[in-house]
Design a protein around this motif. Structure first.
Motif: not given
Lengths: 302, 255
Positions: B111-133
């Protein structure tokens, strides 16, 4: 060797014995009625036999294999319906049979079983069990008890919720299966129905077996009663008692036990010029015999 | 065991409830991102579109009912009066629960992946969220935490269900444990301050397990007076204890 052997089984909670040296056997192809008043220990005994409850001492064997709370592989060949049918509300009748058939290598043929237990009609079909009436659930419970082609079936109050026709059909089904060699242990409050069905009875009271015998032997001492009305019951009563018969006045009718036949009564009354206004033969029934046995048992107990 | 598991799967598959829960887990992230435009970001995706509390709730209710409903339906007797021993029956229930937990997370993931494709296709899971992750790595770790917490709380719920013979109380406790994190943390820290030995209480271990992999040992030590390894060992001990007690009661129970 008996198919089911229950030997000196005692179940104790503290000082209270709910099963006290219970001993009886069930032979292959026999229909045994387990009878007694409420709280006598019928369901407890059935629960011990089906491995649902531990017992303090004694032993239970089915087909030569022990049945205990921990070890009950022998139950593969025992079907049961204890107290109420085990029904999943979201499954259909056929789903139930499929579910319970999964753990047996040689289940009964579904179509044949559904036909024999009358769960093949339109009422069942694709309906889920939560929409079944009590009688429909009961019939499904019986079908579930038979799904593993059992050597023995334990039924606790199997006639609950069934209409007279269904009770008759169930009796026929049980009898035909018994003829094929399946043993039955049945408890029921409908003693008249049980009387028509069973070969042997095991009578239990206060957790103790008070009688184990073929059904015919239960009635051998008081097989028949006679209901008599004469033109003068007060005069007739001592005359009949003088014959050594037991006579009770029940609402203007004399209830007589002891004569070998109605002709005995007619002969005696004719000799005393008494007119018979009514004479009926009353066959003994299991309920009456049970009450008499329990009453004797209570008296002896005191 | 395989036969028992097949029977459990058959019963589960025939229950509308299971399919509705799985469907809701799937729909939840899509619905949240569709309705709340402000949530259309990678942070919300990493949290299954805000569906984590729902997954907890469904898993807890399913766990609590897995054994208690057999008693409610009266089906416990035929279940137990067969050749199988009670341990096999108990394990088959637990295994099915695990399968359902996985099903819930997988549904929410899809559901989350489909939501991403529909609503936030440009969301980048490679984005740095913490210092290391990165976002993707954080999602992976959060999913592991989700499993760990579900397993912990469900084990507790199954134990409580067996003790009190009622699923209601167990579900209530499970819900409090799963969504009342601030309250639990506060109780847990108060207990540690009350007596050092109380650092081993199950609430501390539950909170501690949710910080494994993302919080350094020095921080864990400062908060809980425990390091990661101690938390992992205590976590396993508690799971074994909860299931052990639940099984002990289940095994002894006359029906």
């Amino acid at each position: 060797m008996a198919l089911l052997e229950v030997k000196n089984v005692t179940k104790q909670y503290g000082h209270k014995k709910v099963m006290d040296s219970v001993t009886f056997n069930v032979e292959a192809g026999h229909i045994v009625g387990l009878i007694g008043p409420n709280g006598a220990g019928k369901s407890t005994t059935m629960r011990a036999i089906t491995g649902l409850m531990s017992y303090t001492s004694g032993n239970i064997q089915f087909d030569g294999q022990p049945i205990t709370f921990e070890q009950h592989t022998a139950l593969d060949k025992v079907g049961n319906l204890i107290e109420y049918p085990a029904i999943y509300p979201n499954l259909t009748a056929l789903d139930h049979l499929k579910l319970y058939a999964m753990d047996t290598p040689s289940p009964a043929n579904f179509d044949d079983l559904m036909r024999r237990t009358q769960i093949d009609g339109e009422n069942f079909g694709k309906r889920k069990a939560k929409k079944f009436s009590l009688g429909m659930k009961q019939r499904l419970g019986i079908a579930i008890a038979l799904i593993r082609n059992p050597k023995m079936v334990i039924l606790d109050e199997p006639m609950n919720g069934l209409d007279p026709q269904s009770v008759h059909d169930l009796r026929e089904l049980i009898r035909s299966l018994a003829d094929e060699g399946v043993a039955f242990l049945i408890s029921s409050h409908l003693l008249d129905e049980l009387q028509k069905l069973v070969d042997d009875v095991v009578i239990i009271n206060d957790g103790k077996i008070i009688k184990t015998s073929p059904i015919a032997a239960v009635f051998e001492h008081d097989q028949v009663h006679y209901q008599l009305v004469t033109n003068d019951n007060i005069l007739a009563m001592p005359i009949l008692v003088d014959q050594g018969w037991q006579v009770e006045d029940e609402n203007g009718q004399l209830l007589i036990t002891g004569p070998t036949g109605p002709q005995d009564i007619i002969t005696v009354l004719n000799q005393h010029n008494l007119t018979i206004e009514g004479l009926n033969t009353v066959q003994a029934n299991l309920e009456q015999s049970l009450l008499e046995l329990l009453s004797t048992n209570d008296t002896e107990g005191k | 065991m395989l036969t028992l598991l097949k029977q459990e799967l058959f019963k589960a598959h025939k229950q509308n409830r299971l399919w509705i829960w799985l469907l809701l887990a799937f729909i939840f992230p899509i619905a949240v991102l569709a309705v709340f435009k402000g949530t259309r970001n990678v942070e919300r995706l990493v949290g299954f579109g805000g569906g984590i509390p729902y997954i907890y709730l469904a898993a807890i209710i399913y766990s609590a009912l897995s054994i208690s409903q057999e008693f409610t339906f009266g089906t416990i007797r035929p279940l137990l009066s067969r050749r199988f021993n009670r341990l096999s029956i108990f394990i088959s229930k637990i295994v099915l629960n695990f399968i359902v937990y996985i099903g819930l997370v997988v549904s929410a993931f899809i559901g989350t992946i489909i939501a991403k494709l529909i609503f936030v296709p440009k969301a980048d899971f490679g984005k740095q969220m913490t210092d290391t992750l990165t976002a993707g790595q954080l999602w992976g770790i959060d999913t592991i935490h989700l499993f760990l917490e579900i397993i912990f709380i469900s084990a507790l719920v199954i134990m409580i269900t067996n003790i009190v013979k009622s699923s209601g109380a167990a579900i209530g406790l499970g819900v409090v444990l799963s969504i009342g994190t601030p309250i639990i943390s506060s109780i847990s820290l108060s207990l540690i301050q009350l007596a050092p030995i109380l650092k081993w209480n199950p609430l501390t271990i539950l909170i501690g397990s949710s910080m494994l992999g993302i919080t350094p040992d020095t921080t864990l030590n400062a908060i809980f007076h425990l390091n990661s390894m101690s938390i992992i060992i205590a976590y396993i001990v508690y799971i074994v204890l909860f299931y052990g007690i639940a099984y002990y009661i289940f095994r002894k129970r006359s029906v």
